[in-house]
Each structure stands twice: as C-alpha cells, then as structure tokens.
Design a protein around this motif. Sequence first.
Motif, PDB file in Angstrom:
ATOM      1  N   VAL B  39       4.022  -3.196   3.927  1.00  0.00           N
ATOM      2  CA  VAL B  39       3.224  -2.483   2.926  1.00  0.00           C
ATOM      3  C   VAL B  39       2.019  -3.336   2.516  1.00  0.00           C
ATOM      4  O   VAL B  39       0.960  -2.800   2.180  1.00  0.00           O
ATOM      5  CB  VAL B  39       4.065  -2.128   1.681  1.00  0.00           C
ATOM      6  N   LYS B  40       2.194  -4.616   2.568  1.00  0.00           N
ATOM      7  CA  LYS B  40       1.069  -5.522   2.283  1.00  0.00           C
ATOM      8  C   LYS B  40      -0.075  -5.265   3.253  1.00  0.00           C
ATOM      9  O   LYS B  40      -1.238  -5.205   2.857  1.00  0.00           O
ATOM     10  CB  LYS B  40       1.550  -6.966   2.411  1.00  0.00           C
ATOM     11  N   ASP B  41       0.233  -5.137   4.513  1.00  0.00           N
ATOM     12  CA  ASP B  41      -0.786  -4.886   5.521  1.00  0.00           C
ATOM     13  C   ASP B  41      -1.566  -3.611   5.203  1.00  0.00           C
ATOM     14  O   ASP B  41      -2.785  -3.566   5.282  1.00  0.00           O
ATOM     15  CB  ASP B  41      -0.141  -4.747   6.913  1.00  0.00           C
ATOM     16  N   VAL B  42      -0.796  -2.586   4.853  1.00  0.00           N
ATOM     17  CA  VAL B  42      -1.433  -1.304   4.555  1.00  0.00           C
ATOM     18  C   VAL B  42      -2.353  -1.442   3.347  1.00  0.00           C
ATOM     19  O   VAL B  42      -3.512  -1.009   3.376  1.00  0.00           O
ATOM     20  CB  VAL B  42      -0.373  -0.213   4.294  1.00  0.00           C
ATOM     21  N   ALA B  43      -1.832  -2.062   2.308  1.00  0.00           N
ATOM     22  CA  ALA B  43      -2.628  -2.240   1.086  1.00  0.00           C
ATOM     23  C   ALA B  43      -3.905  -3.026   1.387  1.00  0.00           C
ATOM     24  O   ALA B  43      -5.006  -2.607   1.001  1.00  0.00           O
ATOM     25  CB  ALA B  43      -1.796  -2.952   0.026  1.00  0.00           C
TER      26      ALA B  43
END
Lengths: 199, 199
Positions: B39-43
């Motif tokens: 989710v970090k990557d997406v954010a």
Amino acid sequence: MRVTEPAGRRERKKAQTRQSLADAALELFLERGYDQVGVKDVADHADVSVTTLFKHFSGKEALVFDQDDDLEAELVAAVRERPPGQSIPQALREHLLLKQTQLAIHATDPRFADFTRLVQETPALRDYAQRMWTRHEAALAKAIAEAVGAPEDDVSCAALARFAVEARGLVLRHAEPRRAADEAFALLEHGWAASHPNG
Amino acid sequence: MRVTEPAGRRERKKAQTRQSLADAALELFLERGYDQVGVKDVADHADVSVTTLFKHFSGKEALVFDQDDDLEAELVAAVRERPPGQSIPQALREHLLLKQTQLAIHATDPRFADFTRLVQETPALRDYAQRMWTRHEAALAKAIAEAVGAPEDDVSCAALARFAVEARGLVLRHAEPRRAADEAFALLEHGWAASHPNG
DNA sequence: CTGTGAAAGTGTAGCGATTGCACTTATTTA
DNA sequence: TAAATAAGTGCAATCGCTACACTTTCACAG
C-alpha cells in the motif's frame, strides 16, 4: 501404544504441543472472543513461542479447525458410496447435516454449542470454515461427474458441487437446520433431476 | 459543471485523489502483481500518504473495485423489473452476464481483460469480489420473496439468492461464460420452477 | 472581505499476524 | 556414542491497518 498414535516420543510430544495450542486457543477465544485474543496470548498460554505456534498451524483461524484433512475424502465418499436409490443431492444433504453435528474439536465436549456460536459470530472464522469446504469443491465436482458418467469438467456437476457446499452456510444460520436443508436441497434436487434422470 | 460532478473545488480534489489512487493501484498491480505491491507503493505513486489512502479505501483490495455501491440496487432491480414472462433465475443469469462485461474500472479501458485476469488470479481479490456480491445476498433474497409473495425469510428464496451469486464465480472461470451460465442456471431454473410455478 | 469551522491531508508511532534466520535442545539412528 | 534430524526458541523485520496530533485548504456566514 495405540494404533492411531505412532510410538516415537518425538511425535508424541509434537502432537501434545499441537493439542495444547488448540486447547489454549479454544479456551481463550470462548472466554474473551476471537478478536480480543492475540496469537501471543495463545502461545503463552500453551507455554510455547509464537514461532512454534506457526510451525503447527498455518494461521490464527486454523487453531480452531483441527481436522480439515478428512473432509474431502468424506465428502467424496458420501457421493460415491451413497445408498442405492438415494440421489446425489440427497446424499449431500445428509452428509452436511451429519457433519454439522460433528465439527467440534471433541464431539463429547459440552462446549460444542459455544464453539459453533463462536464460529458463526466471528466473520474471520465463518469465512475460513466456508473456504475449508470450498477448497474441496473441485474434488466433489469430479466425484459427481464420475458418478453420473459425465465429462470431468461438466459445468452442471461443478455447479451442484458449489451449490451444495454453499447450502451449508445457509443452513447453519437457521434455527431449524433440518427444515432449511430440506428446502435448500429441494431446489437442487429438482433442478438436478431435470438434467440427470439417472443420478 | 456536469451533472455528475458536484461543483465544489474541494469535492473535485477529493475525487481526483481517489482516482489517482485507483489508477496507481491498477497500474502497479498489473505491472508487478498484487502481492508484490505494498500500500505504501500505491500511496507514493499517487503522491499521497498512506493515511490518506485508507481514508479513501477501506482496504488494499478495495483499491481495484471502485463501484460497489450500485451493485445491490441493480441486482434488486433485475429481479423486480424483469420483463414479463422471464423467470427470476433467467433474469439473474442475464444480469450477471451483463455485469461481467462491465465490471471494469472504465468499460472503455483496453486493459479490461488484464484487469479481469488479475482479479481471477489473485485469491485475495477473487474472494473480495465474491464477498462484494454476497454482501447483497440478503437484499436479493428479500426482493425475490416479494416478487413471488413468499414470506420475507423464506429459505428457498434465500437459497436461490445465494446460489445465483455463487454461480457468478463459477461462470467467471470458464472459457465459455455464456454456456457455463446456461448450464448452471438451468439447474436453478428447473429447481425453482418445481417449487414456484408462478415465479 | 474575512475569520472560523469542517474536511482533507500529513507524519509518526504502533499493533497484530506472519515469516526468515540463526541458534539451542532433544531424539533418533547408524 | 557421534552425527543427523527435527522441535523449539528469540529476534528482527515486513505488511496491512489504525490512532493521534497536527497543518493546510476550502466553504460559508457575518
């Protein structure tokens, strides 16, 4: 030395550890509720490390389902060895109703009702239980196909398999399981008879 | 100022942020695979904080399903407003088949096939999609009961509702969806007709 | 205009489930 | 009895997700 318990001390200790974990988990979950208990708590209560817990169980939910293994074989057998004159949907209905009264860790455990309630009231456990059955859907579909001489990937056999395992979830949340099962399976019964007069 | 887009700059920015996140997620998931993206990557890719991401989406899986809201209404409408002479199972079959070709983020997106494949090949997403439909099972059961004048908690109506949404999963993984749907729903069709001659 | 409150966004710290790793201990077996 | 094997341990780290306390931005009433 019992037939079911292989002699080695090692294996016995292993089995005992596993059992301690399952017992601790059930006790704590019933006492405080699934979400209010951490895997750490369970491990501590069973006096092992968290690492060890995960060597024995694939995940937190698995702690309360100690017998996934035989499910598939029994499911297939229910179809394959159904009494003559009994349709496949009938056989599945009977099998699922029977199973429902056995799914406890120990059938003799007076906490059986509590266990069932715990599973039904905890989404994570309810879903896990459903997936446990769904995992064997393919095998069941294959058994059905064989029983009626249909091709292995026949869609209506796959559909019957899926619907039957799903019917379980429907029946469980009803006050009158027997009646609910009758109604749900009546649908399958008639639909199945229409396309498989010989089933 | 379009009808669908409420004027306020604030709301526009909010919608844009949400869209950035959905776009970033789809792109990254398709590129690397769902489990290889955090989710970090997406954010980061959408240039917002993780906290913000979770203000917009209830979880990682929700990032790729942007339209849960209308599902229930449409499902109920499919039953309630079905053309005269069409049975309820027929209506549901048609509705699900129709939906399957619309479930993309943008129906015009050429990556539609990729999206479908992603969902089917990622257990977490497959399960989530299934639960998306199952969440509306109760509403569908109620609509069916009303349509045939059965009591609201009638078991066979609930069963038909459940089986219909489950049939979706069955159909999706088949190469010939139309044919698979015909076979699966034939089962329901006949079973249903047997107990509900007026349906 | 303006100032004030709600809403959107941020960063950090943290929880809980789960895994990898390097390690000790116990049991088996050659 | 020694080497091989398997169970168990402790620790650090990842990953999804939430709580918190904070800043910025916009909408809207006065």
